[in-house]
Write a protein that holds these residues in place. Sequence first.
Motif, mmCIF file in Angstrom:
data_model
loop_
_atom_site.group_PDB
_atom_site.id
_atom_site.type_symbol
_atom_site.label_atom_id
_atom_site.label_comp_id
_atom_site.label_asym_id
_atom_site.label_seq_id
_atom_site.Cartn_x
_atom_site.Cartn_y
_atom_site.Cartn_z
ATOM 1 N N PRO A 3 0.824 -1.226 0.000
ATOM 2 C CA PRO A 3 0.000 0.000 0.000
ATOM 3 C C PRO A 3 0.846 1.260 0.000
ATOM 4 C CG PRO A 3 -0.844 -1.611 1.581
ATOM 5 C CD PRO A 3 0.462 -2.146 1.096
ATOM 6 N N GLU A 4 1.983 1.276 0.736
ATOM 7 C CA GLU A 4 2.819 2.478 0.781
ATOM 8 C C GLU A 4 3.331 2.853 -0.611
ATOM 9 O OE1 GLU A 4 3.132 -0.300 2.601
ATOM 10 O OE2 GLU A 4 4.264 0.073 4.456
ATOM 11 N N LEU A 5 3.696 1.863 -1.405
ATOM 12 C CA LEU A 5 4.199 2.144 -2.745
ATOM 13 C C LEU A 5 3.073 2.607 -3.667
ATOM 14 C CD1 LEU A 5 6.737 -0.792 -3.105
ATOM 15 C CD2 LEU A 5 7.250 1.637 -2.775
ATOM 16 N N GLN A 6 1.877 2.043 -3.495
ATOM 17 C CA GLN A 6 0.741 2.533 -4.282
ATOM 18 C C GLN A 6 0.456 3.991 -3.940
ATOM 19 O OE1 GLN A 6 -1.177 0.750 -6.777
ATOM 20 N NE2 GLN A 6 -1.568 2.923 -7.132
ATOM 21 N N ASP A 7 0.596 4.335 -2.659
ATOM 22 C CA ASP A 7 0.392 5.733 -2.246
ATOM 23 C C ASP A 7 1.404 6.653 -2.926
ATOM 24 O OD1 ASP A 7 -1.681 4.967 -0.628
ATOM 25 O OD2 ASP A 7 -0.497 4.942 1.230
ATOM 26 N N VAL A 8 2.661 6.215 -3.022
ATOM 27 C CA VAL A 8 3.697 7.022 -3.692
ATOM 28 C C VAL A 8 3.321 7.249 -5.152
ATOM 29 C CG1 VAL A 8 6.082 7.048 -4.504
ATOM 30 C CG2 VAL A 8 5.580 6.336 -2.157
ATOM 31 N N VAL A 9 2.901 6.181 -5.845
ATOM 32 C CA VAL A 9 2.531 6.299 -7.256
ATOM 33 C C VAL A 9 1.353 7.257 -7.421
ATOM 34 C CG1 VAL A 9 1.555 5.038 -9.208
ATOM 35 C CG2 VAL A 9 3.454 4.061 -7.916
ATOM 36 N N ASP A 10 0.338 7.130 -6.574
ATOM 37 C CA ASP A 10 -0.829 8.016 -6.666
ATOM 38 C C ASP A 10 -0.437 9.466 -6.386
ATOM 39 O OD1 ASP A 10 -2.386 5.809 -7.223
ATOM 40 O OD2 ASP A 10 -3.106 5.564 -5.165
ATOM 41 N N ASP A 11 0.478 9.671 -5.429
ATOM 42 C CA ASP A 11 0.918 11.019 -5.078
ATOM 43 C C ASP A 11 1.666 11.664 -6.250
ATOM 44 O OD1 ASP A 11 1.268 13.241 -3.507
ATOM 45 O OD2 ASP A 11 3.028 12.464 -2.461
ATOM 46 N N VAL A 12 2.552 10.908 -6.902
ATOM 47 C CA VAL A 12 3.290 11.426 -8.055
ATOM 48 C C VAL A 12 2.332 11.727 -9.208
ATOM 49 C CG1 VAL A 12 4.987 10.841 -9.825
ATOM 50 C CG2 VAL A 12 5.465 10.335 -7.426
ATOM 51 N N ARG A 14 -0.778 12.627 -9.008
ATOM 52 C CA ARG A 14 -1.507 13.877 -8.702
ATOM 53 C C ARG A 14 -0.596 15.085 -8.856
ATOM 54 N NH1 ARG A 14 -3.776 10.577 -4.569
ATOM 55 N NH2 ARG A 14 -2.116 11.255 -3.138
ATOM 56 N N LEU A 15 0.635 14.979 -8.369
ATOM 57 C CA LEU A 15 1.559 16.111 -8.414
ATOM 58 C C LEU A 15 1.856 16.538 -9.842
ATOM 59 C CD1 LEU A 15 3.581 18.023 -6.938
ATOM 60 C CD2 LEU A 15 5.278 16.195 -7.185
ATOM 61 N N LEU A 16 2.059 15.564 -10.745
ATOM 62 C CA LEU A 16 2.466 15.873 -12.111
ATOM 63 C C LEU A 16 1.309 15.855 -13.106
ATOM 64 C CD1 LEU A 16 5.839 13.906 -12.216
ATOM 65 C CD2 LEU A 16 5.467 16.344 -11.763
ATOM 66 N N GLY A 17 0.135 15.456 -12.644
ATOM 67 C CA GLY A 17 -1.040 15.466 -13.513
ATOM 68 C C GLY A 17 -0.982 14.468 -14.641
ATOM 69 N N THR A 18 -0.291 13.341 -14.427
ATOM 70 C CA THR A 18 -0.197 12.298 -15.463
ATOM 71 C C THR A 18 -0.037 10.946 -14.774
ATOM 72 O OG1 THR A 18 0.945 11.654 -17.511
ATOM 73 C CG2 THR A 18 2.320 12.413 -15.700
ATOM 74 N N PRO A 19 -0.583 9.876 -15.358
ATOM 75 C CA PRO A 19 -0.475 8.565 -14.712
ATOM 76 C C PRO A 19 0.976 8.100 -14.591
ATOM 77 C CG PRO A 19 -2.175 8.547 -16.401
ATOM 78 C CD PRO A 19 -1.407 9.821 -16.566
ATOM 79 N N ALA A 20 1.290 7.470 -13.478
ATOM 80 C CA ALA A 20 2.622 6.938 -13.231
ATOM 81 C C ALA A 20 2.541 5.444 -12.996
ATOM 82 C CB ALA A 20 3.254 7.625 -12.018
ATOM 83 N N ILE A 21 3.629 4.746 -13.296
ATOM 84 C CA ILE A 21 3.745 3.353 -12.884
ATOM 85 C C ILE A 21 5.113 3.165 -12.236
ATOM 86 C CG2 ILE A 21 2.293 2.575 -14.806
ATOM 87 C CD1 ILE A 21 4.759 1.156 -15.941
ATOM 88 N N LEU A 22 5.180 2.210 -11.317
ATOM 89 C CA LEU A 22 6.427 1.898 -10.630
ATOM 90 C C LEU A 22 6.824 0.463 -10.962
ATOM 91 C CD1 LEU A 22 8.644 2.533 -8.491
ATOM 92 C CD2 LEU A 22 7.042 1.683 -6.750
ATOM 93 N N GLU A 23 8.059 0.282 -11.436
ATOM 94 C CA GLU A 23 8.628 -1.036 -11.682
ATOM 95 C C GLU A 23 9.853 -1.221 -10.804
ATOM 96 O OE1 GLU A 23 7.490 -1.967 -16.328
ATOM 97 O OE2 GLU A 23 9.354 -0.878 -15.900
ATOM 98 N N GLY A 33 -0.853 3.859 -11.477
ATOM 99 C CA GLY A 33 -1.977 4.748 -11.272
ATOM 100 C C GLY A 33 -3.052 4.520 -12.314
ATOM 101 N N SER A 34 -4.204 5.129 -12.101
ATOM 102 C CA SER A 34 -5.323 4.996 -13.029
ATOM 103 C C SER A 34 -4.979 5.656 -14.356
ATOM 104 C CB SER A 34 -6.567 5.647 -12.425
ATOM 105 O OG SER A 34 -7.641 5.626 -13.342
#
Length: 377
Positions: A3-12, A14-23, A33-34
């Motif tokens: 969950p903590e890593l999903q929170d980081v992805v969602d935060d990024v 929102r901050l940059l206004g574009t979907p992010a993914i973490l690998e 992200g969505s």
Amino acid sequence: MTPELQDVVDDVSRLLGTPAILEDRHFNLVAFGSHAGEVDPVRQRSILQRRSSAQVQEWFERFGIATSERPVRTPADAGLAVVARVCLPARWNGVTYGYLWLLDERHRLDDASLERAMPRAARAGTIMAQQARTRENLDAQVGELLAGDPDTVEAAAAEIDRLGAIGRDTPVCAVTLEVDLPEATPPPLNLWRVPRSVVAALVDEHVLLLVPAAQARDVARTAWELYAHRLDAEDHPRLVAGVGAARPDLAQVRGSVREARLAARVAHAVPRLRPVAGWDELGVHRLLACGPRPALRDGVLDAAVEPLFDHPDLVATAAAFLDHAGNVQRAAAELRIHRQTLYYRLRRIEQLTGLELGDGRDRLRLHLAVTLSPLVR
């Protein structure tokens, strides 16, 4: 997934206004992200298949993402169907543990915005480093747990509990993933996509998972799917997962490991049990756990039945007939033959074996033989 890593992805995102993914650093998908808009085929593959292809990995690594401490812009490549994007390395203590990816086809992400996002990437790196160290410790403890010495087992169970994985007194099942390929080396499992409560290790060249009993079946199926993504499609039937019966606590899990391995072994030989076979589904195949294979073979394959194994069609006929409790119509339907053909084959079986299919004791001898023969002959 953490969950903590999903929170980081969602935060990024929102901050940059574009979907992010973490690998992770092996390009296994960790979180995403969505995605409301278009995605390129590379990102679609990463999300759907949980990892990037080797060719795509090589493409991105040539831009220095593995060693960079700052955001890295990677260009588009029509041949790979890659659009321009930005990589935010997720690092801790000078080591890269993963990559935060942002599509940037229109080059609207400015340097200042990316720098503001870097502390989030560093947070992801810290979390991933902590979890990597915990997994290394857990891997060592699994070996101790299976050692057999009571004091060693108790200490390992207590340490696994202390590390925050499976509780000392939590009912637990073993799950093993086995691939029947010559000289196959199991690829690493994408552990980011399984619950944190799962303990994983490589034991005897097979992936072993220790799972809270309530989650065992779901985790086994998820792990099989994650592992299958590493194999060629034609090899998927040769990958099976075995699930052992539950034990009341970690200190007793060795029995479940033995059962999971046997379930996987049976599934390789019995297609109806694939891809996930549980100890509770094995039925008469549980006899395989009773002793050495030669001794079991001598017990279930008597001389009367041996001539039958030169005629695979008759073996299949006997198995179908007996599996359906002597129901001719259902057996013929499974074999896709006319009932008269089935009657002819049954007479041939009696002639070759000297057994009477109207005698329950003879039926039992024959049923045991044809059921266990793929695994003991």
